[in-house]
Design a protein around this motif. Sequence first.
Motif, PDB file in Angstrom:
ATOM      1  N   GLN A   1      46.812   5.499  58.685  1.00 22.92           N
ATOM      2  CA  GLN A   1      47.772   6.480  58.621  1.00 22.92           C
ATOM      3  C   GLN A   1      49.226   6.427  57.948  1.00 22.92           C
ATOM      4  OE1 GLN A   1      46.593   9.633  60.067  1.00 22.92           O
ATOM      5  NE2 GLN A   1      44.598   8.655  60.396  1.00 22.92           N
ATOM      6  N   PHE A   2      49.668   7.425  57.582  1.00 21.41           N
ATOM      7  CA  PHE A   2      51.217   7.245  56.675  1.00 21.41           C
ATOM      8  C   PHE A   2      51.997   6.526  57.951  1.00 21.41           C
ATOM      9  CE2 PHE A   2      55.520   8.649  56.235  1.00 21.41           C
ATOM     10  CZ  PHE A   2      55.620   8.667  54.658  1.00 21.41           C
TER      11      PHE A   2
ATOM     12  N   ALA B   1      50.350   9.796  48.940  1.00 22.31           N
ATOM     13  CA  ALA B   1      49.465   9.031  49.865  1.00 22.31           C
ATOM     14  C   ALA B   1      49.176   9.689  51.159  1.00 22.31           C
ATOM     15  CB  ALA B   1      50.433   7.668  50.661  1.00 22.31           C
TER      16      ALA B   1
ATOM     17  N   ILE C   1      43.122   9.146  52.163  1.00 26.07           N
ATOM     18  CA  ILE C   1      43.305   8.157  52.712  1.00 26.07           C
ATOM     19  C   ILE C   1      42.076   7.476  53.383  1.00 26.07           C
ATOM     20  CG2 ILE C   1      44.805   6.319  54.040  1.00 26.07           C
ATOM     21  CD1 ILE C   1      46.748   8.439  53.996  1.00 26.07           C
ATOM     22  N   GLU C   2      41.578   6.389  52.887  1.00 29.42           N
ATOM     23  CA  GLU C   2      40.530   5.711  53.337  1.00 29.42           C
ATOM     24  C   GLU C   2      40.683   4.953  54.959  1.00 29.42           C
ATOM     25  OE1 GLU C   2      38.890   3.300  50.648  1.00 29.42           O
ATOM     26  OE2 GLU C   2      38.367   4.857  49.192  1.00 29.42           O
TER      27      GLU C   2
ATOM     28  N   GLN D   1      51.230   2.183  51.006  1.00 27.65           N
ATOM     29  CA  GLN D   1      50.913   3.163  52.023  1.00 27.65           C
ATOM     30  C   GLN D   1      49.331   3.025  52.452  1.00 27.65           C
ATOM     31  OE1 GLN D   1      52.293   4.915  54.346  1.00 27.65           O
ATOM     32  NE2 GLN D   1      54.516   4.546  53.815  1.00 27.65           N
ATOM     33  N   THR D   2      48.308   3.038  51.285  1.00 30.29           N
ATOM     34  CA  THR D   2      47.079   3.272  51.291  1.00 30.29           C
ATOM     35  C   THR D   2      46.215   1.953  51.067  1.00 30.29           C
ATOM     36  OG1 THR D   2      47.030   3.657  48.856  1.00 30.29           O
ATOM     37  CG2 THR D   2      47.355   5.508  50.234  1.00 30.29           C
TER      38      THR D   2
ATOM     39  N   ARG E   1      45.276   0.626  48.190  1.00 30.99           N
ATOM     40  CA  ARG E   1      44.573   0.880  46.969  1.00 30.99           C
ATOM     41  C   ARG E   1      45.331   1.674  45.900  1.00 30.99           C
ATOM     42  NH1 ARG E   1      43.421   5.742  49.820  1.00 30.99           N
ATOM     43  NH2 ARG E   1      42.919   7.583  48.171  1.00 30.99           N
TER      44      ARG E   1
ATOM     45  N   GLU F   1      45.344   4.537  42.589  1.00 29.62           N
ATOM     46  CA  GLU F   1      44.486   5.511  42.130  1.00 29.62           C
ATOM     47  C   GLU F   1      45.053   6.039  40.635  1.00 29.62           C
ATOM     48  OE1 GLU F   1      42.314   7.797  43.126  1.00 29.62           O
ATOM     49  OE2 GLU F   1      41.939   7.082  45.486  1.00 29.62           O
TER      50      GLU F   1
END
Length: 205
Positions: free
Chosen positions: A40-41, A31, A36-37, A169-170, A172, A174
Amino acid sequence: MEEKLSSYLLALRPWSLSASLIPTLLGCALAVKLPIEKGQFSWIILFVTLLTVISVHCAGNVVNTYYDYVLGIDTSRRSDDRTLVDHILSESELVSLGVMLYLVSSAGFILLSYISPAKMEHLAAVFFCGLSSSFLYSGCLGLKYTALGDVLILMIFGPITVLFAFMSQTGRWEWATICYALPVALNTEAILHSNNTRDLESDRQ
């Protein structure tokens, strides 16, 4: 009291938790590394994700101990897990522990659904896939007893856990996470395979 707590801790098989800890940390690391769109982390999300995943893993360990004993797989003569065989904990205590762990993991998921950027339905799909698999491994369908447990382990401690941590986290998913997850999954599978090889004679009996 201290001895009882120690017994509960041993029933969780803490030495096995690296199998869920590593893919969770890998998903969070991805992540950070992958674009990352949004947002933040988050260290808070990391902590809650770890709590959720480890609780599911521990619950699965408890379910496995229970069904191995009830089905006669673990006996006083041959058993690596002595929790029920040596009456360290009673069956009812082990069941209560398993229920508590599933409740903790569910609470972690509910909290994640509020603080994570991921859509609740997407996060829920991955979470309940992992949660149900932890039970189906030895409980209900008992996939481990029909030589399908390895397939389940390959999925849980690889793509599913990495994707869950990454998505938390993100927000989304992948395809790249699956590629990164495969070496981790194969390493866990190798450990399981070595255990199965060790127990070949007793399992055949």
